[in-house]
Motif scaffolding. Structure first.
Motif, PDB file in Angstrom:
ATOM      1  N   SER A  95     -15.365  -4.967  -3.779  1.00  0.00           N
ATOM      2  CA  SER A  95     -13.777  -5.359  -3.421  1.00  0.00           C
ATOM      3  C   SER A  95     -12.806  -4.289  -4.082  1.00  0.00           C
ATOM      4  O   SER A  95     -11.314  -4.435  -3.573  1.00  0.00           O
ATOM      5  N   LEU A  96     -13.138  -3.036  -4.659  1.00  0.00           N
ATOM      6  CA  LEU A  96     -12.678  -1.951  -5.191  1.00  0.00           C
ATOM      7  C   LEU A  96     -12.148  -0.982  -4.188  1.00  0.00           C
ATOM      8  O   LEU A  96     -11.598  -1.292  -3.470  1.00  0.00           O
ATOM      9  N   GLY A  97     -12.722   0.024  -4.351  1.00  0.00           N
ATOM     10  CA  GLY A  97     -12.604   1.231  -3.362  1.00  0.00           C
ATOM     11  C   GLY A  97     -11.096   1.185  -2.993  1.00  0.00           C
ATOM     12  O   GLY A  97     -10.123   1.626  -3.764  1.00  0.00           O
ATOM     13  N   VAL A  98     -10.938   1.302  -1.681  1.00  0.00           N
ATOM     14  CA  VAL A  98      -9.673   1.581  -0.872  1.00  0.00           C
ATOM     15  C   VAL A  98      -8.655   0.725  -1.550  1.00  0.00           C
ATOM     16  O   VAL A  98      -7.598   1.459  -1.870  1.00  0.00           O
ATOM     17  N   PRO A  99      -8.650  -0.555  -1.789  1.00  0.00           N
ATOM     18  CA  PRO A  99      -7.528  -1.182  -2.423  1.00  0.00           C
ATOM     19  C   PRO A  99      -7.040  -0.873  -3.772  1.00  0.00           C
ATOM     20  O   PRO A  99      -5.973  -0.578  -4.015  1.00  0.00           O
ATOM     21  N   ALA A 100      -8.083  -0.844  -4.502  1.00  0.00           N
ATOM     22  CA  ALA A 100      -7.950  -0.426  -6.104  1.00  0.00           C
ATOM     23  C   ALA A 100      -7.569   1.111  -6.117  1.00  0.00           C
ATOM     24  O   ALA A 100      -6.471   1.189  -6.997  1.00  0.00           O
ATOM     25  N   MET A 101      -8.138   2.048  -5.456  1.00  0.00           N
ATOM     26  CA  MET A 101      -7.727   3.267  -5.701  1.00  0.00           C
ATOM     27  C   MET A 101      -6.496   3.530  -5.044  1.00  0.00           C
ATOM     28  O   MET A 101      -5.598   4.360  -5.524  1.00  0.00           O
ATOM     29  N   THR A 102      -5.914   2.873  -3.879  1.00  0.00           N
ATOM     30  CA  THR A 102      -4.512   3.061  -3.437  1.00  0.00           C
ATOM     31  C   THR A 102      -3.494   2.589  -4.432  1.00  0.00           C
ATOM     32  O   THR A 102      -2.426   3.079  -4.405  1.00  0.00           O
TER      33      THR A 102
ATOM     34  N   GLY B  13       4.394  -7.662  -0.758  1.00  0.00           N
ATOM     35  CA  GLY B  13       3.196  -8.211  -0.001  1.00  0.00           C
ATOM     36  C   GLY B  13       1.979  -8.365  -0.918  1.00  0.00           C
ATOM     37  O   GLY B  13       1.004  -7.785  -0.923  1.00  0.00           O
ATOM     38  N   GLY B  14       2.305  -8.959  -2.163  1.00  0.00           N
ATOM     39  CA  GLY B  14       1.183  -9.139  -3.196  1.00  0.00           C
ATOM     40  C   GLY B  14      -0.097 -10.051  -3.061  1.00  0.00           C
ATOM     41  O   GLY B  14      -0.889  -9.969  -3.653  1.00  0.00           O
ATOM     42  N   ALA B  15       0.062 -10.490  -1.874  1.00  0.00           N
ATOM     43  CA  ALA B  15      -1.227 -11.620  -1.318  1.00  0.00           C
ATOM     44  C   ALA B  15      -2.191 -10.468  -0.791  1.00  0.00           C
ATOM     45  O   ALA B  15      -3.321 -11.220  -0.384  1.00  0.00           O
ATOM     46  N   GLY B  16      -2.071  -9.427  -0.158  1.00  0.00           N
ATOM     47  CA  GLY B  16      -2.795  -8.408   0.395  1.00  0.00           C
ATOM     48  C   GLY B  16      -3.839  -7.828  -0.795  1.00  0.00           C
ATOM     49  O   GLY B  16      -3.592  -7.993  -1.719  1.00  0.00           O
ATOM     50  N   ALA B  17      -4.762  -7.225  -0.110  1.00  0.00           N
ATOM     51  CA  ALA B  17      -5.859  -6.643  -1.018  1.00  0.00           C
ATOM     52  C   ALA B  17      -5.453  -5.656  -1.857  1.00  0.00           C
ATOM     53  O   ALA B  17      -5.497  -5.542  -3.041  1.00  0.00           O
ATOM     54  N   VAL B  18      -4.491  -4.559  -1.345  1.00  0.00           N
ATOM     55  CA  VAL B  18      -3.865  -3.666  -2.188  1.00  0.00           C
ATOM     56  C   VAL B  18      -2.638  -4.162  -3.015  1.00  0.00           C
ATOM     57  O   VAL B  18      -2.817  -3.877  -4.386  1.00  0.00           O
ATOM     58  N   GLY B  19      -2.154  -5.254  -2.618  1.00  0.00           N
ATOM     59  CA  GLY B  19      -0.970  -5.580  -3.442  1.00  0.00           C
ATOM     60  C   GLY B  19      -1.745  -6.575  -4.565  1.00  0.00           C
ATOM     61  O   GLY B  19      -1.211  -6.532  -5.574  1.00  0.00           O
ATOM     62  N   HIS B  20      -2.769  -7.215  -4.246  1.00  0.00           N
ATOM     63  CA  HIS B  20      -3.606  -7.803  -5.224  1.00  0.00           C
ATOM     64  C   HIS B  20      -3.870  -6.935  -6.432  1.00  0.00           C
ATOM     65  O   HIS B  20      -3.644  -7.051  -7.611  1.00  0.00           O
ATOM     66  N   ALA B  21      -4.512  -5.846  -6.002  1.00  0.00           N
ATOM     67  CA  ALA B  21      -4.973  -4.669  -7.186  1.00  0.00           C
ATOM     68  C   ALA B  21      -3.915  -4.073  -7.807  1.00  0.00           C
ATOM     69  O   ALA B  21      -4.011  -4.052  -9.167  1.00  0.00           O
ATOM     70  N   ALA B  22      -2.736  -4.041  -7.112  1.00  0.00           N
ATOM     71  CA  ALA B  22      -1.522  -3.440  -7.873  1.00  0.00           C
ATOM     72  C   ALA B  22      -0.827  -4.286  -8.994  1.00  0.00           C
ATOM     73  O   ALA B  22      -0.653  -3.955  -9.827  1.00  0.00           O
ATOM     74  N   ILE B  23      -0.966  -5.682  -8.538  1.00  0.00           N
ATOM     75  CA  ILE B  23      -0.595  -6.650  -9.529  1.00  0.00           C
ATOM     76  C   ILE B  23      -1.372  -6.492 -10.808  1.00  0.00           C
ATOM     77  O   ILE B  23      -0.873  -6.429 -11.773  1.00  0.00           O
ATOM     78  N   GLN B  24      -2.861  -6.555 -10.396  1.00  0.00           N
ATOM     79  CA  GLN B  24      -3.678  -6.709 -11.662  1.00  0.00           C
ATOM     80  C   GLN B  24      -3.689  -5.308 -12.503  1.00  0.00           C
ATOM     81  O   GLN B  24      -3.737  -5.556 -13.693  1.00  0.00           O
ATOM     82  N   LEU B  25      -3.590  -4.450 -11.812  1.00  0.00           N
ATOM     83  CA  LEU B  25      -3.539  -3.067 -12.684  1.00  0.00           C
ATOM     84  C   LEU B  25      -2.231  -2.844 -13.346  1.00  0.00           C
ATOM     85  O   LEU B  25      -2.188  -2.367 -14.464  1.00  0.00           O
ATOM     86  N   ALA B  26      -1.037  -3.070 -12.810  1.00  0.00           N
ATOM     87  CA  ALA B  26       0.139  -3.175 -13.369  1.00  0.00           C
ATOM     88  C   ALA B  26       0.440  -3.728 -14.512  1.00  0.00           C
ATOM     89  O   ALA B  26       0.883  -3.583 -15.435  1.00  0.00           O
ATOM     90  N   ALA B  27      -0.299  -5.259 -14.326  1.00  0.00           N
ATOM     91  CA  ALA B  27      -0.038  -6.047 -15.411  1.00  0.00           C
ATOM     92  C   ALA B  27      -1.021  -5.644 -16.447  1.00  0.00           C
ATOM     93  O   ALA B  27      -0.881  -5.867 -17.868  1.00  0.00           O
ATOM     94  N   TRP B  28      -2.185  -5.148 -16.228  1.00  0.00           N
ATOM     95  CA  TRP B  28      -3.370  -4.695 -17.279  1.00  0.00           C
ATOM     96  C   TRP B  28      -2.468  -3.507 -18.009  1.00  0.00           C
ATOM     97  O   TRP B  28      -2.679  -3.323 -19.263  1.00  0.00           O
TER      98      TRP B  28
END
Length: 341
Positions: free
Chosen positions: A124-131, A160-175
């Protein structure tokens, strides 16, 4: 080995299951036994882009995946047979992605997984998390790398926090220590965004959305992760702090957008487009390293409880998996390649 292939552009019926010989890794490459393949919008869009020529006679789709290294080419350092890895950009400028039993990739595109991280998370990482990583590291005065505390004191708006990139952005920003605001379209998506770690969630459409955001961020938003600039450009500028950045990575709801010029330059706004395929190796390396560090801190969980529901398909139903992503399925679409995983 089994492989999903297409030999011409078109809808998902172009995808067929076939048998191919297992390729050998060349110098600087590794072969990965794929356990799980991840599907992203870029995968079906590349296949469906009938106006563009086929870059190769035959293509195996899907950029992301996870599995175990089972062969190593000459000159590879840092990876060995038996290593569990997450794979990114497997099909970038190459004909073979992760929708197959084995894939061969440059060693830089296979990243060792920390102990205990499942292949569902890894694929689930790759494109969403790296973007998401890139979107969070382009601020004029912000960090170029993410780590705990790197975004402390900053406010991030994820559109758009419920999308795959949005989800990863929320997690990474909070981290990384940011205060995270996100927007969603439904109550169900609000619950997912909160599960991902967003501190403030607002639903749209809402004529008072800018006012509501500024109520929780009175000094403005430092960084925006934007999926739909055609819809949100004016709102982004309205809530932006001085020297804020707006990083956009998609064209949801339109291929063009209008920037409010005076408010934008008055705030020294930075409009930053980003595409992983052209962002450069340095940015990709930084993202892979920081995402792996976040994995070590268990900061990127997936599943309904973590705000990213998973929907599974077997390899032979890859066409249905592509269709699900194209229809806008909520959460992450994964393909179980190794049936006993």
């Amino acid at each position: 080995m089994r492989a999903i292939v297409y030999t011409d552009k078109g809808d998902s019926t172009a995808l067929t299951l076939t048998e191919r010989e297992t390729a050998q890794p060349g110098p600087g490459e590794v072969r990965v036994r794929i356990h799980v393949s991840g599907v992203n919008p870029t995968d079906w869009k590349a296949r469906a882009a009938t106006g563009a020529p086929m870059p190769f006679e035959e293509i195996v789709p899907n950029q992301d995946g996870a599995g175990v290294v089972d062969a190593v080419g000459d000159g590879v350092e840092g990876l060995q047979v038996g290593d569990r890895v997450w794979v990114h950009l497997a099909a970038h400028q190459r004909p073979t992605g992760t929708a197959q039993d084995f894939t061969v990739v440059p060693a830089s595109r296979a990243v060792r997984l920390p102990d205990g991280v499942g292949f569902d998370v890894a694929a689930s990482l790759g494109v969403p998390a790296m973007t998401a990583h890139r979107a969070l590291t382009v601020h004029e005065h912000g960090p170029a790398r993410l780590s705990p505390g790197a975004l402390a004191g900053r406010t991030v708006l994820v559109q758009g926090g419920a999308g795959a990139v949005g989800h990863a952005a929320i997690q990474l920003a909070a981290w990384a220590g940011a205060t995270v605001i996100t927007t969603v379209s439904t109550g169900a998506k609000e619950r997912l965004a909160r599960a991902a770690g967003a501190h403030h969630v607002f639903q749209y459409p809402d004529d008072r959305l800018a006012e509501r955001i500024l109520e929780v961020a009175p000094s403005g938003v430092d960084q925006v992760v934007e999926v739909s600039p055609a819809s949100n450009a004016a709102l982004d500028v309205a809530v932006l702090a001085n020297h804020g950045s707006i990083a956009y990575y998609a064209n949801d709801k339109g291929d063009a957008f209008t920037i409010p010029i005076m408010p934008s330059f008055a705030k020294n706004a930075r409009w930053q487009g980003l595409l992983l395929y052209t962002v450069g190796e340095d940015a990709l390396t930084a993202a892979a390293e920081d995402v792996t560090a976040a994995l070590e801190d268990d900061a990127l969980p997936v599943g309904e409880h973590a705000g990213l529901p998973l929907t599974w398909f077997p390899l032979e139903e890859t066409a249905a998996a592509h269709d699900a992503v194209e229809r806008g399925a909520i959460g992450k679409i994964l393909i179980r390649v190794l049936s006993d995983d």
